[in-house]
Design a protein around this motif. Structure first.
Motif, PDB file in Angstrom:
ATOM      1  N   GLN A  68       3.290  10.345   5.392  1.00 12.43           N
ATOM      2  CA  GLN A  68       2.835   9.341   6.504  1.00 12.43           C
ATOM      3  C   GLN A  68       1.964   8.117   5.769  1.00 12.43           C
ATOM      4  O   GLN A  68       1.996   7.076   6.130  1.00 12.43           O
ATOM      5  CB  GLN A  68       2.364   9.950   7.599  1.00 12.43           C
ATOM      6  CG  GLN A  68       3.054  10.953   8.325  1.00 12.43           C
ATOM      7  CD  GLN A  68       4.359  10.427   8.865  1.00 12.43           C
ATOM      8  OE1 GLN A  68       4.280   9.353   9.789  1.00 12.43           O
ATOM      9  NE2 GLN A  68       5.437  10.802   8.507  1.00 12.43           N
ATOM     10  N   GLY A  69       1.169   8.419   5.164  1.00 14.99           N
ATOM     11  CA  GLY A  69       0.380   7.442   4.475  1.00 14.99           C
ATOM     12  C   GLY A  69       1.268   6.375   3.604  1.00 14.99           C
ATOM     13  O   GLY A  69       0.948   5.387   3.469  1.00 14.99           O
ATOM     14  N   ALA A  70       2.267   7.112   3.156  1.00 13.68           N
ATOM     15  CA  ALA A  70       3.301   6.203   2.286  1.00 13.68           C
ATOM     16  C   ALA A  70       4.092   4.915   2.823  1.00 13.68           C
ATOM     17  O   ALA A  70       4.621   4.336   2.667  1.00 13.68           O
ATOM     18  CB  ALA A  70       4.260   7.080   1.552  1.00 13.68           C
ATOM     19  N   ARG A  71       4.092   5.369   4.490  1.00 14.24           N
ATOM     20  CA  ARG A  71       4.771   4.496   5.310  1.00 14.24           C
ATOM     21  C   ARG A  71       4.061   3.198   5.564  1.00 14.24           C
ATOM     22  O   ARG A  71       4.539   2.150   6.067  1.00 14.24           O
ATOM     23  CB  ARG A  71       4.857   4.992   6.528  1.00 14.24           C
ATOM     24  CG  ARG A  71       6.027   6.373   6.616  1.00 14.24           C
ATOM     25  CD  ARG A  71       6.025   6.666   7.922  1.00 14.24           C
ATOM     26  NE  ARG A  71       6.977   5.860   8.917  1.00 14.24           N
ATOM     27  CZ  ARG A  71       6.655   5.236   9.963  1.00 14.24           C
ATOM     28  NH1 ARG A  71       5.507   5.382  10.503  1.00 14.24           N
ATOM     29  NH2 ARG A  71       7.345   4.567  10.666  1.00 14.24           N
ATOM     30  N   CYS A  72       2.618   3.037   5.253  1.00  8.11           N
ATOM     31  CA  CYS A  72       1.904   1.952   5.363  1.00  8.11           C
ATOM     32  C   CYS A  72       2.290   1.084   4.271  1.00  8.11           C
ATOM     33  O   CYS A  72       2.238   1.001   3.265  1.00  8.11           O
ATOM     34  CB  CYS A  72       0.390   2.162   4.963  1.00  8.11           C
ATOM     35  SG  CYS A  72      -0.872   0.850   5.226  1.00  8.11           S
ATOM     36  N   MET A 116       0.975  -1.261   0.065  1.00  8.52           N
ATOM     37  CA  MET A 116       0.116   0.115  -0.173  1.00  8.52           C
ATOM     38  C   MET A 116       0.786   1.294   0.005  1.00  8.52           C
ATOM     39  O   MET A 116       1.884   1.413   0.414  1.00  8.52           O
ATOM     40  CB  MET A 116      -0.851   0.178   1.314  1.00  8.52           C
ATOM     41  CG  MET A 116      -1.752  -1.309   1.385  1.00  8.52           C
ATOM     42  SD  MET A 116      -2.397  -1.724   0.103  1.00  8.52           S
ATOM     43  CE  MET A 116      -4.025  -0.527  -0.025  1.00  8.52           C
ATOM     44  N   GLY A 117       0.497   2.293  -0.692  1.00  9.00           N
ATOM     45  CA  GLY A 117       1.141   3.755  -0.429  1.00  9.00           C
ATOM     46  C   GLY A 117       2.442   3.386  -1.381  1.00  9.00           C
ATOM     47  O   GLY A 117       2.376   2.472  -2.562  1.00  9.00           O
ATOM     48  N   LYS A 118       3.593   3.907  -0.941  1.00 11.92           N
ATOM     49  CA  LYS A 118       4.782   3.796  -1.569  1.00 11.92           C
ATOM     50  C   LYS A 118       5.578   2.557  -1.156  1.00 11.92           C
ATOM     51  O   LYS A 118       5.734   2.302   0.021  1.00 11.92           O
ATOM     52  CB  LYS A 118       5.616   4.915  -1.322  1.00 11.92           C
ATOM     53  CG  LYS A 118       7.039   5.043  -2.105  1.00 11.92           C
ATOM     54  CD  LYS A 118       7.751   6.305  -1.761  1.00 11.92           C
ATOM     55  CE  LYS A 118       9.019   6.519  -2.621  1.00 11.92           C
ATOM     56  NZ  LYS A 118       9.648   7.638  -1.996  1.00 11.92           N
ATOM     57  N   PRO A 119       5.652   1.517  -1.990  1.00 10.35           N
ATOM     58  CA  PRO A 119       6.171   0.339  -1.538  1.00 10.35           C
ATOM     59  C   PRO A 119       7.528   0.253  -0.880  1.00 10.35           C
ATOM     60  O   PRO A 119       7.593  -0.407   0.157  1.00 10.35           O
ATOM     61  CB  PRO A 119       6.682  -0.288  -2.941  1.00 10.35           C
ATOM     62  CG  PRO A 119       5.804   0.208  -3.986  1.00 10.35           C
ATOM     63  CD  PRO A 119       5.694   1.605  -3.557  1.00 10.35           C
ATOM     64  N   THR A 120       8.338   1.462  -0.793  1.00  9.31           N
ATOM     65  CA  THR A 120       9.565   1.364   0.098  1.00  9.31           C
ATOM     66  C   THR A 120       9.193   2.788   0.841  1.00  9.31           C
ATOM     67  O   THR A 120      10.375   2.914   1.631  1.00  9.31           O
ATOM     68  CB  THR A 120      10.875   1.475  -0.830  1.00  9.31           C
ATOM     69  OG1 THR A 120      10.550   2.824  -1.591  1.00  9.31           O
ATOM     70  CG2 THR A 120      10.889   0.646  -1.933  1.00  9.31           C
ATOM     71  N   ASN A 150      -4.937   5.022   3.821  1.00  9.36           N
ATOM     72  CA  ASN A 150      -3.472   5.301   3.628  1.00  9.36           C
ATOM     73  C   ASN A 150      -3.116   5.486   2.290  1.00  9.36           C
ATOM     74  O   ASN A 150      -2.382   6.418   1.763  1.00  9.36           O
ATOM     75  CB  ASN A 150      -2.712   4.375   4.544  1.00  9.36           C
ATOM     76  CG  ASN A 150      -2.737   4.601   5.913  1.00  9.36           C
ATOM     77  OD1 ASN A 150      -2.927   5.768   6.429  1.00  9.36           O
ATOM     78  ND2 ASN A 150      -2.513   3.541   6.794  1.00  9.36           N
ATOM     79  N   ASP A 151      -3.219   4.394   1.240  1.00  3.27           N
ATOM     80  CA  ASP A 151      -2.907   4.554   0.016  1.00  3.27           C
ATOM     81  C   ASP A 151      -3.557   5.635  -0.649  1.00  3.27           C
ATOM     82  O   ASP A 151      -3.133   6.339  -1.521  1.00  3.27           O
ATOM     83  CB  ASP A 151      -3.333   3.095  -0.677  1.00  3.27           C
ATOM     84  CG  ASP A 151      -2.910   3.066  -2.026  1.00  3.27           C
ATOM     85  OD1 ASP A 151      -1.718   3.197  -2.188  1.00  3.27           O
ATOM     86  OD2 ASP A 151      -3.784   2.720  -2.768  1.00  3.27           O
ATOM     87  N   LEU A 152      -4.833   5.828  -0.438  1.00  9.55           N
ATOM     88  CA  LEU A 152      -5.688   6.957  -1.185  1.00  9.55           C
ATOM     89  C   LEU A 152      -5.215   8.270  -0.754  1.00  9.55           C
ATOM     90  O   LEU A 152      -4.901   9.227  -1.416  1.00  9.55           O
ATOM     91  CB  LEU A 152      -7.380   6.883  -0.775  1.00  9.55           C
ATOM     92  CG  LEU A 152      -7.853   5.580  -1.277  1.00  9.55           C
ATOM     93  CD1 LEU A 152      -9.438   5.504  -0.729  1.00  9.55           C
ATOM     94  CD2 LEU A 152      -8.081   5.822  -2.910  1.00  9.55           C
TER      95      LEU A 152
END
Length: 506
Positions: free
Chosen positions: A42-46, A1-5, A77-79
């Protein structure tokens, strides 16, 4: 989800709270929102963690693990990471009727079960949740949802706390006529009068209440069922009843303690309720509250309620303040018997503790294991001291040894030679609640369990009376707001099934 890394590249970030000494001069919320760019980060940390324990919503070791309302956390989080805020709001409302409340006052068991939290700081789920709903209101995305048709069935909901409101919201959307009864002069239950303004500003509660009214729910205030209106009469008038009165009878473990009758000893909710009502009625100018100004304050009991007593006393301008906890101090990290994904039973410093430390110097207290904190651990009050005129002047305490059970069955023993007197003009007892008041149960002959809670199986919510359901703290005992919302939603589902023979409510 979000940014893979993202979880490897971005550190956890939370809003910077207002300066503790500055915020003691007002009753406004003390934690602002993060900027949109930082929220996306922060959403990208998911993580794409495979099994997202954050939204599993169960009980482990008698505490919540994951989100009790099963929020679709990885999805929104991804959205947020993709800047699709309105879609994120839609996902959030699918499972949570009131994210503006949980996003502020829920202790976030979801974060305690975050997979990233096994070896890194968890995703800032709670802050993202609050930001989604707040932006939804700001952008005008949150609008009244008027039911397209009505069933002509009527439901009475007794109590307007989070369980009652969630039940009313769900049943109203199913087309039933819902009337919510509240004995206080304002709707909201503990959301209105149990939680201080600096944690949950009341216009936020009133905004949601107004929306529910526009959607067709009827609210009746200053009406106590069982007193002003008979519970039997209510059952005759409506097709179904949901009892959601909360757990309001306070524990008093000092009922037989010497000096308990002295003036100046109050239950926490007596203090908090009156303060918020006076604040809303007159900005505290009417004097209809218990003032801590220029007084020595002792708060007995920890948890959210004890912390709220601390924050409220400090805003009054108390002379001194100390907080007693009978249990030992929690460890800084998870103990071996408290593994993930259980709720981490670790040492935390809440807003009131920070404010007390900023105002007073606690580093000189002889019994203290913390450098500068208002809390005293493993300490028991043994006597309330009289000033000679029936007023409180202080308390006597003793330190406890939790490694040595006492002969009377207690899990601790008093330590000889550790008796100490503390000055106190006011003592606030934040000791939790034993169960609901019994007027309704007595009038309707509703069966209760051995803790005096309404007896209704979790997931079914049906009492021994046909068409009468129970949900929230009055059924499960003192618990979290998010559990109350969960039970209100599920009780509405079962009530709808009773009324219609089947249900499409989640």
């Amino acid at each position: 989800m979000g940014k893979p890394t993202g979880f490897k590249e971005i550190n956890r970030s939370t809003p910077t709270e207002r300066n503790p000494l500055e915020r003691l001069h007002d009753w406004q919320e003390f934690a602002p929102q993060l900027p949109v760019v930082e929220l996306r980060n922060q959403g990208a940390r998911c993580m794409d963690c495979g099994v997202p324990f954050c939204h599993t919503g169960g009980m482990m070791a008698n505490m919540a693990a994951g989100c009790p309302v099963n929020n679709l956390i990885p999805e929104w989080n991804d959205l947020i990471y993709r800047d699709q805020w309105e879609d994120a709001l839609d996902r959030l409302h699918k499972t949570n009727n009131f994210p503006e409340f949980t996003g502020r006052v829920c202790p976030a068991p979801c974060e305690g079960s975050c997979v990233l939290g096994i070896n890194e700081p968890a995703v800032t789920i709670k802050n993202i949740e609050r930001s989604i709903i707040d932006r939804g209101y700001e952008e005008g995305w949150v609008k009244p949802r008027i039911p397209k048709s009505r069933t002509e069935k009527s439901v009475a909901i007794i109590g307007s706390g989070p369980a009652g409101l969630a039940a009313a919201d769900q049943l109203n959307q199913a087309g039933h006529y819902c009337t919510v009864y509240e004995r206080s002069d304002r709707i909201g239950g503990l959301l209105m009068y149990g939680i201080p303004n600096m944690k949950l500003e009341k216009p936020i509660v009133e905004r949601r209440i107004k929306l529910l009214e526009e959607e067709g729910i009827t609210f009746v205030t200053s009406t106590e069922i069982g007193k002003d209106v008979s519970a039997v009469e209510l059952r005759e008038k409506f097709d179904a009843i949901i009892v959601a009165t909360g757990s309001t009878v306070p524990n008093d473990f000092f009922a037989n303690a010497p000096g308990r009758q002295l003036k100046g000893i109050h239950h926490a909710m007596e203090f908090l309720h009156a303060n918020t009502k006076s604040l809303l009625d007159s900005n505290l100018s009417d004097g209809h509250y218990i003032s801590a100004k220029d007084k020595d304050i002792i708060v007995i009991g920890g948890g959210d309620t004890g912390n709220d007593c601390i924050g409220t006393s400090l805003r009054h301008g108390c002379k001194s303040l100390v907080n007693f906890e009978v249990v030992p101090q929690s460890p800084d990290k998870r103990a071996p018997n408290n593994p993930w994904p259980q709720w981490p039973r670790i040492f935390r410093t809440d807003y009131g503790h920070k404010e007390a430390a900023a105002k007073f110097d606690y580093s000189q207290n002889g019994n203290k294991t913390l450098q500068n904190d208002p809390r005293e651990y493993a300490i028991q009050t043994v006597e309330f001291l009289d000033d000679g005129n029936g007023n409180l002047r202080g308390v006597k305490t003793v330190q406890l040894d939790w490694s040595r059970p006492s002969q009377n069955g207690a899990p601790f023993s008093p330590i000889e030679g550790t008796e100490k007197e503390w000055p106190a003009d006011l003592v606030f007892l934040a000791l939790g609640f034993k169960g609901p008041e019994q007027k309704i149960a007595e009038q309707l002959k509703i069966e209760t369990d051995n803790r005096s809670n309404y007896q209704a199986e979790y997931g079914q919510y049906t009492t021994n009376l046909e068409g009468v359901f129970a949900a929230g703290d009055c059924r499960r005992g003192q618990s979290l707001i998010v559990w109350a919302i969960n039970e209100g939603r599920e009780a509405a589902r079962e009530c709808d099934r009773f009324l219609m023979g089947s249900t499409q409510l989640p």
